[in-house]
Design a protein around this motif. Structure first.
Motif, mmCIF file in Angstrom:
data_model
loop_
_atom_site.group_PDB
_atom_site.id
_atom_site.type_symbol
_atom_site.label_atom_id
_atom_site.label_comp_id
_atom_site.label_asym_id
_atom_site.label_seq_id
_atom_site.Cartn_x
_atom_site.Cartn_y
_atom_site.Cartn_z
ATOM 1 N N ALA A 1 0.841 -1.203 0.000
ATOM 2 C CA ALA A 1 0.000 0.000 0.000
ATOM 3 C C ALA A 1 0.877 1.254 0.000
ATOM 4 O O ALA A 1 0.628 2.216 -0.743
ATOM 5 C CB ALA A 1 -0.918 -0.008 1.225
ATOM 6 N N ALA A 2 1.934 1.222 0.822
ATOM 7 C CA ALA A 2 2.830 2.385 0.905
ATOM 8 C C ALA A 2 3.485 2.653 -0.447
ATOM 9 O O ALA A 2 3.624 3.806 -0.877
ATOM 10 C CB ALA A 2 3.897 2.131 1.974
ATOM 11 N N ILE A 3 3.856 1.579 -1.137
ATOM 12 C CA ILE A 3 4.517 1.741 -2.444
ATOM 13 C C ILE A 3 3.554 2.360 -3.459
ATOM 14 O O ILE A 3 3.925 3.251 -4.233
ATOM 15 C CB ILE A 3 5.078 0.382 -2.932
ATOM 16 N N VAL A 4 2.294 1.919 -3.451
ATOM 17 C CA VAL A 4 1.311 2.495 -4.395
ATOM 18 C C VAL A 4 1.197 4.010 -4.166
ATOM 19 O O VAL A 4 1.225 4.806 -5.109
ATOM 20 C CB VAL A 4 -0.074 1.816 -4.235
ATOM 21 N N LEU A 5 1.107 4.395 -2.907
ATOM 22 C CA LEU A 5 0.962 5.834 -2.608
ATOM 23 C C LEU A 5 2.237 6.600 -2.984
ATOM 24 O O LEU A 5 2.172 7.676 -3.591
ATOM 25 C CB LEU A 5 0.655 6.052 -1.123
ATOM 26 N N LEU B 1 3.068 -7.150 -7.359
ATOM 27 C CA LEU B 1 4.488 -7.353 -7.040
ATOM 28 C C LEU B 1 5.314 -7.535 -8.311
ATOM 29 O O LEU B 1 6.480 -7.132 -8.367
ATOM 30 C CB LEU B 1 4.679 -8.549 -6.100
ATOM 31 N N ARG B 2 4.685 -8.132 -9.347
ATOM 32 C CA ARG B 2 5.400 -8.332 -10.624
ATOM 33 C C ARG B 2 5.861 -7.024 -11.245
ATOM 34 O O ARG B 2 6.817 -7.002 -12.023
ATOM 35 C CB ARG B 2 4.455 -9.019 -11.625
ATOM 36 N N THR B 3 5.184 -5.912 -10.902
ATOM 37 C CA THR B 3 5.558 -4.632 -11.523
ATOM 38 C C THR B 3 6.723 -3.958 -10.794
ATOM 39 O O THR B 3 7.188 -2.905 -11.230
ATOM 40 C CB THR B 3 4.369 -3.637 -11.515
ATOM 41 N N LEU B 4 7.133 -4.529 -9.662
ATOM 42 C CA LEU B 4 8.160 -3.858 -8.852
ATOM 43 C C LEU B 4 9.550 -4.425 -9.128
ATOM 44 O O LEU B 4 9.691 -5.633 -9.318
ATOM 45 C CB LEU B 4 7.835 -4.028 -7.358
ATOM 46 N N PRO B 5 10.578 -3.569 -9.094
ATOM 47 C CA PRO B 5 11.937 -4.053 -9.387
ATOM 48 C C PRO B 5 12.575 -4.703 -8.153
ATOM 49 O O PRO B 5 13.633 -4.269 -7.682
ATOM 50 C CB PRO B 5 12.664 -2.757 -9.784
ATOM 51 N N LEU B 6 11.940 -5.737 -7.622
ATOM 52 C CA LEU B 6 12.396 -6.287 -6.339
ATOM 53 C C LEU B 6 13.741 -7.007 -6.468
ATOM 54 O O LEU B 6 14.511 -7.061 -5.498
ATOM 55 C CB LEU B 6 11.328 -7.209 -5.739
ATOM 56 N N GLU B 7 14.041 -7.543 -7.651
ATOM 57 C CA GLU B 7 15.351 -8.193 -7.846
ATOM 58 C C GLU B 7 16.470 -7.166 -7.660
ATOM 59 O O GLU B 7 17.518 -7.476 -7.106
ATOM 60 C CB GLU B 7 15.456 -8.828 -9.245
ATOM 61 N N ASP B 8 16.225 -5.922 -8.106
ATOM 62 C CA ASP B 8 17.243 -4.873 -7.931
ATOM 63 C C ASP B 8 17.431 -4.528 -6.458
ATOM 64 O O ASP B 8 18.364 -3.822 -6.089
ATOM 65 C CB ASP B 8 16.834 -3.584 -8.672
ATOM 66 N N HIS B 9 16.504 -4.964 -5.631
ATOM 67 C CA HIS B 9 16.585 -4.663 -4.193
ATOM 68 C C HIS B 9 16.837 -5.940 -3.390
ATOM 69 O O HIS B 9 16.464 -6.039 -2.218
ATOM 70 C CB HIS B 9 15.310 -3.939 -3.744
ATOM 71 N N GLY B 10 17.481 -6.915 -4.043
ATOM 72 C CA GLY B 10 18.024 -8.060 -3.306
ATOM 73 C C GLY B 10 17.159 -9.309 -3.263
ATOM 74 O O GLY B 10 17.535 -10.277 -2.601
ATOM 75 N N ALA C 1 10.309 -8.835 2.384
ATOM 76 C CA ALA C 1 9.982 -7.597 3.092
ATOM 77 C C ALA C 1 11.104 -6.571 2.924
ATOM 78 O O ALA C 1 10.846 -5.379 2.691
ATOM 79 C CB ALA C 1 9.755 -7.894 4.574
ATOM 80 N N ASP C 2 12.354 -7.038 3.010
ATOM 81 C CA ASP C 2 13.484 -6.112 2.887
ATOM 82 C C ASP C 2 13.511 -5.468 1.496
ATOM 83 O O ASP C 2 13.811 -4.281 1.354
ATOM 84 C CB ASP C 2 14.807 -6.837 3.153
ATOM 85 N N ALA C 3 13.202 -6.270 0.463
ATOM 86 C CA ALA C 3 13.214 -5.724 -0.903
ATOM 87 C C ALA C 3 12.087 -4.697 -1.069
ATOM 88 O O ALA C 3 12.287 -3.634 -1.665
ATOM 89 C CB ALA C 3 13.073 -6.849 -1.921
ATOM 90 N N LEU C 4 10.904 -5.018 -0.525
ATOM 91 C CA LEU C 4 9.788 -4.058 -0.610
ATOM 92 C C LEU C 4 10.160 -2.762 0.117
ATOM 93 O O LEU C 4 9.924 -1.658 -0.385
ATOM 94 C CB LEU C 4 8.523 -4.662 0.014
ATOM 95 N N TYR D 1 12.832 -0.777 -1.798
ATOM 96 C CA TYR D 1 12.250 -0.068 -2.949
ATOM 97 C C TYR D 1 11.422 1.125 -2.468
ATOM 98 O O TYR D 1 11.512 2.229 -3.024
ATOM 99 C CB TYR D 1 11.400 -1.026 -3.784
ATOM 100 N N LEU D 2 10.639 0.898 -1.410
ATOM 101 C CA LEU D 2 9.813 2.000 -0.885
ATOM 102 C C LEU D 2 10.689 3.192 -0.492
ATOM 103 O O LEU D 2 10.393 4.342 -0.837
ATOM 104 C CB LEU D 2 9.006 1.501 0.324
#
Ligand SMILES: Cc1cc2nc3c(=O)[nH]c(=O)nc-3n(C[C@H](O)[C@H](O)[C@H](O)COP(=O)(O)OP(=O)(O)OC[C@H]3O[C@@H](n4cnc5c(N)ncnc54)[C@H](O)[C@@H]3O)c2cc1C
Length: 475
Positions: free
Chosen positions: A21-25, A73-82, A224-227, A230-231
């Motif tokens: 939710a925080a990321i969307v905002l 989650l597929r739209t987020l660059p989570l691989e770039d964040h570990g 959680a760490d990747a989210l 990114y946030l």
């Protein structure tokens, strides 16, 4: 310590839905603050050294079909964040006492073939969902709405709404295929005679073929760490160690999103709600809890069947009848003698979880809500049944009863891990007919107690945040 004294959006709770939710905002350009009661972020998506130094255990979620399938989650660059996903050879194995094993494989065709007489039934039941997953996901991972392809959705709905025990018996001839489906449906934490339990079984089976059942390399904490990473990279702030007791404690903001159970929402904002909404939240049903065990092992689990050693998840419950009994016992407030055990063995595919040659295993079974009964012996007996010699490998174990789980995360009411019962009513009205919205302007609920419910997918947070954006006319 926060950077500002006022925000566009405040999120209470840093579970996957709170972070989503925080990321969307934040992506919409808003200033965002996440407040987390614990000293660590992640809620139900965490890892910790629960047993011995060098062993990393997943405190809650371990296996993540819904995370990789999540349209958000597929739209987020989570691989770039570990974040790195690791896939077992087989998503799931389900052994029987006679030595045969039902194996859920990545390939729909190979899974069907392994089920012998039930090959065509399996492919006929699950195949259409796999073929149309790109269409289906928008309905499965969202509030239930009016579908665009009514014929296909009616066929899915006719199967999904059935009690899993009935669908398994009417579709499959072999005990093996029936047990496989029962184990999948038992993730609902509902008696298998309840309407709607087939939906969970069908979706989990389809996801094995669509996107697999991976684990996060290094532990679920990495999700959680990747989210969170990114946030922060897009300007969001997170403060841990702050339990919110009342919404009056929050810094001023345009919207507040609560990654809380209905009970938690009542605690922080109950006095602002009309009596009818308060009563609706009080009536919300939670369902059984879980008793969890994590083991540090001196070697891999000595499964009788080779295929169990190649599966990320193993379901231990024998037959459909035995699993159905186990699930209905926990609903009737009984501690079943032969619990249906859901077991994951992450270190088999992720050596970083344990020292060389050693292994971790994660398991839980369903028990009455709020139970304090110690199920360790019964869970270990179920493992030993299909892997003689297992107990001799145990170096250390950590156990958590429902009450201990709730003490660590107040969203796990009575140890319930699904954010509330998956009853038919609560599939539609979760937690009330207002879904994410509350009677207080700008106050939203975004936890697994909203659609589409439990699992690490962030979709509850996504949908709640989209409504929050609409409420401040940013959509
Ligand atoms: C034992 C177990 C095993 C599971 N296994 C799996 C699995 O393998 N795969 C899967 O997909 N899912 C699994 N799940 C389910 C999954 O973890 C949850 O569905 C998911 O974490 C729900 O996310 P959430 O954001 O809604 O809430 P949570 O993850 O529960 O996060 C809520 C957060 O809010 C915080 N909080 C609560 N009250 C306050 C307050 N007043 N002030 C500030 N912060 C507060 C909590 O501390 C917590 O961090 C499992 C859960 C458990 C417990």
């Amino acid at each position: 310590m926060t950077h500002r004294n006022k925000y566009d959006g405040v999120i209470v709770g840093s579970g996957p839905n709170g972070l989503a939710a925080a990321i969307v905002l934040a992506r919409a350009g808003l200033s965002v603050l996440v407040l987390e009661a614990q000293e660590h972020i992640g809620g139900g998506t965490r890892s910790d050294a629960l047993t011995l130094p060098g062993f990393t255990h997943d405190v809650c979620s371990a296996v993540h079909p819904m995370a990789v399938a999540s349209p958000f989650l597929r739209t987020l660059p989570l691989e770039d964040h570990g974040l790195e996903w690791v896939y077992p050879q087989y998503p799931l194995a389900h052994p029987s006492d006679d030595g045969s094993v039902a194996v859920l494989k990545r390939s729909l065709e190979e899974t069907g073939q392994s089920l012998g007489v039930d090959e065509n039934s399996y492919r006929g039941l699950v195949g259409p969902l796999v073929a149309k997953w790109a269409f289906l996901e928008q309905y499965v991972l969202a509030p239930i709405g009016i579908p665009r392809q009514p014929l296909f959705m009616a066929r899915f709905g006719i199967h999904a709404i059935q009690p899993a025990s009935r669908l398994a018996k009417s579709y499959f001839k072999s005990e093996l295929a029936r047990a496989l489906f029962a184990g999948l449906a038992a993730h609902s934490l509902m008696p298998l005679e309840s309407c709607g339990t087939s939906a969970v079984g069908l979706v989990l089976a389809a996801l094995a073929h669509v996107s697999g059942w991976p684990i996060a390399k290094g532990g679920s904490q990495r999700i959680a760490d990747a989210l969170a990473s990114y946030l922060r990279s897009i300007g969001g702030e997170i403060v841990t160690g702050v339990r919110v007791h009342s919404r009056n404690e929050l810094p001023p903001s345009r919207v507040v999103l609560c990654d809380l159970s209905p009970r938690g929402l009542l605690q922080i904002a109950g006095e602002s709600f009309p009596a009818s909404y308060r009563r609706a939240l009080e009536r919300y049903q939670y369902g059984p809890g879980v008793f969890k065990v994590d083991w540090a092992l001196r070697g891999p689990i000595p499964w009788t069947s080779r295929q169990c050693a190649q599966a990320g998840t193993v379901h231990l419950g024998g037959t459909l009848a035995e699993i159905a009994r186990s699930e209905s016992d926990s609903w009737r407030n009984e501690h079943t003698e032969y619990p249906f055990v859901l077991l994951a063995q992450p270190s088999l595919i992720d050596p970083s979880r344990a020292p060389a040659g050693c292994h971790t295993a994660w398991a839980y079974c369903h028990v009455p809500n709020g139970s304090t009964f110690d199920m360790t012996g019964r869970i270990e007996a179920q493992v030993e049944r299909f892997a003689p010699g297992f107990r001799d490998l145990i170096l250390a174990r950590s156990t958590k009863s429902p009450t201990q789980l709730e003490a660590e995360n107040s969203n796990l009411v009575g140890g319930n891990i699904t954010g509330g019962a998956n009853s038919l009513r609560q599939l539609f009205f979760r937690p009330t007919c207002q879904l994410y919205e509350t009677p207080v302007k700008g106050l939203f609920l975004c936890s697994a107690s909203t659609p589409p419910g439990a699992g690490v997918h962030g979709m509850c947070g996504y949908h709640a945040a989209m409504r929050a954006l609409a409420s401040i006319q940013l959509l």
